[in-house]
Design a protein around this motif. Structure first.
Motif, PDB file in Angstrom:
ATOM      1  N   LEU A   1      -1.947  -3.254  -0.919  1.00 48.06           N
ATOM      2  CA  LEU A   1      -1.981  -3.538  -2.349  1.00 48.06           C
ATOM      3  C   LEU A   1      -0.795  -2.866  -3.026  1.00 48.06           C
ATOM      4  O   LEU A   1      -0.367  -1.789  -2.610  1.00 48.06           O
ATOM      5  CB  LEU A   1      -3.262  -2.987  -2.988  1.00 48.06           C
ATOM      6  CG  LEU A   1      -4.601  -3.449  -2.438  1.00 48.06           C
ATOM      7  CD1 LEU A   1      -5.741  -2.788  -3.206  1.00 48.06           C
ATOM      8  CD2 LEU A   1      -4.729  -4.955  -2.491  1.00 48.06           C
TER       9      LEU A   1
ATOM     10  N   ASN B   1      -4.028  -1.873 -11.864  1.00 48.57           N
ATOM     11  CA  ASN B   1      -2.939  -2.847 -11.998  1.00 48.57           C
ATOM     12  C   ASN B   1      -2.545  -3.344 -10.604  1.00 48.57           C
ATOM     13  O   ASN B   1      -1.380  -3.359 -10.233  1.00 48.57           O
ATOM     14  CB  ASN B   1      -1.748  -2.221 -12.735  1.00 48.57           C
ATOM     15  CG  ASN B   1      -0.697  -3.241 -13.102  1.00 48.57           C
ATOM     16  OD1 ASN B   1      -0.979  -4.437 -13.193  1.00 48.57           O
ATOM     17  ND2 ASN B   1       0.526  -2.786 -13.302  1.00 48.57           N
ATOM     18  N   CYS B   2      -3.578  -3.720  -9.850  1.00 47.95           N
ATOM     19  CA  CYS B   2      -3.403  -4.037  -8.431  1.00 47.95           C
ATOM     20  C   CYS B   2      -3.030  -5.496  -8.189  1.00 47.95           C
ATOM     21  O   CYS B   2      -3.444  -6.389  -8.932  1.00 47.95           O
ATOM     22  CB  CYS B   2      -4.692  -3.748  -7.672  1.00 47.95           C
ATOM     23  SG  CYS B   2      -5.179  -2.024  -7.741  1.00 47.95           S
ATOM     24  N   ARG B   3      -2.284  -5.665  -7.131  1.00 49.43           N
ATOM     25  CA  ARG B   3      -1.944  -6.996  -6.639  1.00 49.43           C
ATOM     26  C   ARG B   3      -2.034  -6.955  -5.125  1.00 49.43           C
ATOM     27  O   ARG B   3      -1.535  -6.023  -4.487  1.00 49.43           O
ATOM     28  CB  ARG B   3      -0.535  -7.368  -7.069  1.00 49.43           C
ATOM     29  CG  ARG B   3      -0.080  -8.724  -6.555  1.00 49.43           C
ATOM     30  CD  ARG B   3       1.200  -9.171  -7.238  1.00 49.43           C
ATOM     31  NE  ARG B   3       2.396  -8.550  -6.724  1.00 49.43           N
ATOM     32  CZ  ARG B   3       3.060  -8.980  -5.640  1.00 49.43           C
ATOM     33  NH1 ARG B   3       2.621 -10.001  -4.940  1.00 49.43           N
ATOM     34  NH2 ARG B   3       4.169  -8.380  -5.259  1.00 49.43           N
TER      35      ARG B   3
ATOM     36  N   ASP C   1       9.008  -3.994  -6.015  1.00 54.13           N
ATOM     37  CA  ASP C   1       8.240  -4.406  -7.179  1.00 54.13           C
ATOM     38  C   ASP C   1       8.236  -3.358  -8.296  1.00 54.13           C
ATOM     39  O   ASP C   1       7.973  -3.679  -9.444  1.00 54.13           O
ATOM     40  CB  ASP C   1       6.809  -4.709  -6.715  1.00 54.13           C
ATOM     41  CG  ASP C   1       5.874  -5.153  -7.803  1.00 54.13           C
ATOM     42  OD1 ASP C   1       5.714  -4.421  -8.788  1.00 54.13           O
ATOM     43  OD2 ASP C   1       5.281  -6.228  -7.666  1.00 54.13           O
TER      44      ASP C   1
ATOM     45  N   ILE D   1      -9.916  -6.104  -6.582  1.00 52.76           N
ATOM     46  CA  ILE D   1      -8.829  -6.145  -7.562  1.00 52.76           C
ATOM     47  C   ILE D   1      -9.303  -6.699  -8.904  1.00 52.76           C
ATOM     48  O   ILE D   1      -8.710  -6.401  -9.937  1.00 52.76           O
ATOM     49  CB  ILE D   1      -7.576  -6.903  -7.057  1.00 52.76           C
ATOM     50  CG1 ILE D   1      -7.878  -8.364  -6.779  1.00 52.76           C
ATOM     51  CG2 ILE D   1      -6.991  -6.212  -5.847  1.00 52.76           C
ATOM     52  CD1 ILE D   1      -6.639  -9.200  -6.568  1.00 52.76           C
TER      53      ILE D   1
END
Length: 144
Positions: A95, A112-114, A19, A35
């Motif tokens: 994450l 800027n977490c996912r 990513d 998040i």
């Protein structure tokens, strides 16, 4: 969202990650809240921190080709007490994020977490077993 059910699955996830953001593990009882707010608090002072406290799953170069599963076992092992200390809904989550600074224990703070994956608690048992098999008393990050 993926569910990680073994150390090998976690190793495959980390090994294949492309990513551009790094992967971290965060122990929480409400990852969606986390998040959304991207805020942690220092437990000692209550100060709001600029990002979520997490631990990097990135393998350092000095690890020098040793088993990825062992590296990841250690990352989970060090904070396994949080499940007991913070309640049965607290678990590790993988994450993706960007480091924004360091917390009071020198842990990465991320934004800027996912959410990438939930880590089932059986993986913590496997991590504990893997560390125990190394034959050293590593201790944990738990403080009395």
């Amino acid at each position: 969202m993926d569910v990680v059910r073994s150390l090998d699955e976690l190793a495959q996830l980390v090994d294949s990650w492309q990513d551009g953001r790094r992967l971290y593990v965060r122990w929480t009882d409400d990852v969606l809240r986390d998040i959304r707010t991207e805020v942690s608090r220092d437990e000692l002072t209550g100060i709001e921190l600029p990002g979520l406290s997490a631990n990097s799953l990135h393998v350092e170069t000095w690890w020098d080709g040793r088993p990825l599963a062992t590296w990841l076992a250690r990352r989970l092992y060090d904070y396994r007490h949080l499940h007991e200390d913070r309640g049965p809904d607290t678990r590790p989550w993988v994450l993706a994020g960007v480091e924004t600074g360091r917390g009071p224990d020198n842990e990465p703070l991320i934004a800027n977490c996912r959410v990438v994956a939930e880590v089932e608690l059986c993986v913590i048992d496997a991590a504990t077993e893997a560390v125990d098999q190394l034959g050293h008393d590593w201790g944990t990050m738990r403080r009395s």
